[in-house]
Design a protein around this motif. Structure first.
Motif, PDB file in Angstrom:
ATOM      1  N   THR A  28      26.746  33.766  21.374  1.00  0.00           N
ATOM      2  CA  THR A  28      25.569  33.809  20.507  1.00  0.00           C
ATOM      3  C   THR A  28      25.242  32.463  19.898  1.00  0.00           C
ATOM      4  O   THR A  28      24.114  32.246  19.466  1.00  0.00           O
ATOM      5  N   GLY A  29      26.242  31.604  19.784  1.00  0.00           N
ATOM      6  CA  GLY A  29      26.017  30.295  19.187  1.00  0.00           C
ATOM      7  C   GLY A  29      25.759  30.346  17.702  1.00  0.00           C
ATOM      8  O   GLY A  29      25.117  29.470  17.144  1.00  0.00           O
ATOM      9  N   GLY A  30      26.239  31.373  17.025  1.00  0.00           N
ATOM     10  CA  GLY A  30      25.983  31.510  15.597  1.00  0.00           C
ATOM     11  C   GLY A  30      27.162  32.076  14.848  1.00  0.00           C
ATOM     12  O   GLY A  30      28.316  31.912  15.244  1.00  0.00           O
ATOM     13  N   PHE A  31      26.856  32.754  13.763  1.00  0.00           N
ATOM     14  CA  PHE A  31      27.862  33.324  12.874  1.00  0.00           C
ATOM     15  C   PHE A  31      27.510  34.774  12.587  1.00  0.00           C
ATOM     16  O   PHE A  31      26.339  35.133  12.524  1.00  0.00           O
ATOM     17  N   TYR A  32      28.532  35.588  12.372  1.00  0.00           N
ATOM     18  CA  TYR A  32      28.347  36.980  11.991  1.00  0.00           C
ATOM     19  C   TYR A  32      28.932  37.228  10.617  1.00  0.00           C
ATOM     20  O   TYR A  32      29.996  36.707  10.278  1.00  0.00           O
ATOM     21  N   PHE A  46      23.641  35.064  12.032  1.00  0.00           N
ATOM     22  CA  PHE A  46      22.989  33.885  11.478  1.00  0.00           C
ATOM     23  C   PHE A  46      23.063  32.761  12.491  1.00  0.00           C
ATOM     24  O   PHE A  46      24.103  32.534  13.108  1.00  0.00           O
ATOM     25  N   GLU A  47      21.968  32.044  12.619  1.00  0.00           N
ATOM     26  CA  GLU A  47      21.882  30.966  13.591  1.00  0.00           C
ATOM     27  C   GLU A  47      22.798  29.796  13.252  1.00  0.00           C
ATOM     28  O   GLU A  47      23.331  29.143  14.139  1.00  0.00           O
ATOM     29  N   ASN A  48      22.998  29.544  11.942  1.00  0.00           N
ATOM     30  CA  ASN A  48      23.827  28.400  11.557  1.00  0.00           C
ATOM     31  C   ASN A  48      24.600  28.705  10.275  1.00  0.00           C
ATOM     32  O   ASN A  48      24.336  29.697   9.587  1.00  0.00           O
ATOM     33  N   ALA A  49      25.544  27.831   9.953  1.00  0.00           N
ATOM     34  CA  ALA A  49      26.426  28.039   8.800  1.00  0.00           C
ATOM     35  C   ALA A  49      25.653  28.004   7.488  1.00  0.00           C
ATOM     36  O   ALA A  49      25.997  28.722   6.549  1.00  0.00           O
ATOM     37  N   ARG A  50      24.604  27.201   7.400  1.00  0.00           N
ATOM     38  CA  ARG A  50      23.817  27.122   6.168  1.00  0.00           C
ATOM     39  C   ARG A  50      23.181  28.469   5.846  1.00  0.00           C
ATOM     40  O   ARG A  50      23.217  28.934   4.701  1.00  0.00           O
ATOM     41  N   GLN A  51      22.610  29.120   6.844  1.00  0.00           N
ATOM     42  CA  GLN A  51      22.008  30.438   6.632  1.00  0.00           C
ATOM     43  C   GLN A  51      23.055  31.451   6.187  1.00  0.00           C
ATOM     44  O   GLN A  51      22.808  32.264   5.291  1.00  0.00           O
TER      45      GLN A  51
END
Length: 70
Positions: A28-32, A46-51
Protein backbone atom coordinates in the motif's frame (compact mmCIF):
# COMPACT_ATOMS: atom_id res chain seq x y z
CA UNK A 1 4.56 -4.49 10.42
CA UNK A 2 3.05 -3.28 13.71
CA UNK A 3 5.25 -0.48 15.05
CA UNK A 4 3.16 0.83 17.97
CA UNK A 5 0.54 -0.70 20.23
CA UNK A 6 -1.50 0.90 22.98
CA UNK A 7 -4.84 1.27 24.72
CA UNK A 8 -7.19 4.21 24.19
CA UNK A 9 -7.69 5.90 27.58
CA UNK A 10 -10.76 8.09 26.99
CA UNK A 11 -13.54 8.98 24.59
CA UNK A 12 -15.72 6.77 22.41
CA UNK A 13 -13.01 4.13 22.02
CA UNK A 14 -11.93 3.96 25.68
CA UNK A 15 -10.45 0.54 26.42
CA UNK A 16 -9.94 -0.34 22.76
CA UNK A 17 -6.59 -1.60 21.51
CA UNK A 18 -4.87 0.70 19.02
CA UNK A 19 -2.12 -0.41 16.66
CA UNK A 20 -0.06 1.44 14.08
CA UNK A 21 1.21 -0.58 11.13
CA UNK A 22 3.93 0.68 8.79
CA UNK A 23 3.41 -0.56 5.24
CA UNK A 24 5.43 2.23 3.64
CA UNK A 25 7.71 -0.33 2.00
CA UNK A 26 4.87 -2.75 1.24
CA UNK A 27 1.95 -3.08 -1.12
CA UNK A 28 0.00 0.00 0.00
CA UNK A 29 2.93 2.33 0.55
CA UNK A 30 1.28 3.87 3.60
CA UNK A 31 0.31 3.41 7.21
CA UNK A 32 -2.62 1.75 8.97
CA UNK A 33 -4.32 2.70 12.20
CA UNK A 34 -6.18 -0.30 13.63
CA UNK A 35 -8.73 -0.01 16.45
CA UNK A 36 -10.14 -3.17 17.98
CA UNK A 37 -12.43 -4.29 20.75
CA UNK A 38 -13.83 -7.72 21.47
CA UNK A 39 -16.68 -7.18 19.03
CA UNK A 40 -15.34 -4.83 16.35
CA UNK A 41 -12.28 -3.92 14.33
CA UNK A 42 -11.79 -0.74 12.32
CA UNK A 43 -8.82 0.12 10.18
CA UNK A 44 -7.84 3.36 8.52
CA UNK A 45 -5.22 3.87 5.83
CA UNK A 46 -2.99 6.94 5.58
CA UNK A 47 -0.79 7.86 2.66
CA UNK A 48 2.02 9.21 4.84
CA UNK A 49 3.23 9.45 8.44
CA UNK A 50 2.15 13.10 8.78
CA UNK A 51 -1.48 12.22 8.07
CA UNK A 52 -1.31 9.34 10.54
CA UNK A 53 0.20 11.50 13.30
CA UNK A 54 -2.48 14.15 12.72
CA UNK A 55 -5.16 11.49 13.28
CA UNK A 56 -3.43 10.13 16.39
CA UNK A 57 -3.80 13.52 18.09
CA UNK A 58 -7.53 12.73 18.33
CA UNK A 59 -6.81 9.83 20.71
CA UNK A 60 -5.60 9.73 24.31
CA UNK A 61 -3.40 6.63 24.14
CA UNK A 62 -1.37 4.78 26.72
CA UNK A 63 1.34 3.23 24.55
CA UNK A 64 2.65 -0.16 25.60
CA UNK A 65 6.27 -0.16 26.73
CA UNK A 66 8.57 -1.40 23.99
CA UNK A 67 6.56 0.15 21.19
CA UNK A 68 7.79 3.25 19.36
CA UNK A 69 5.10 5.35 21.04
CA UNK A 70 6.91 5.39 24.40
Amino acid sequence: MIVRTGIVCSGNYKGWKIEVADDSEGATGGFYLILSSREKIFDYWFENARQLENQLTDFDVSWIIGSDGD
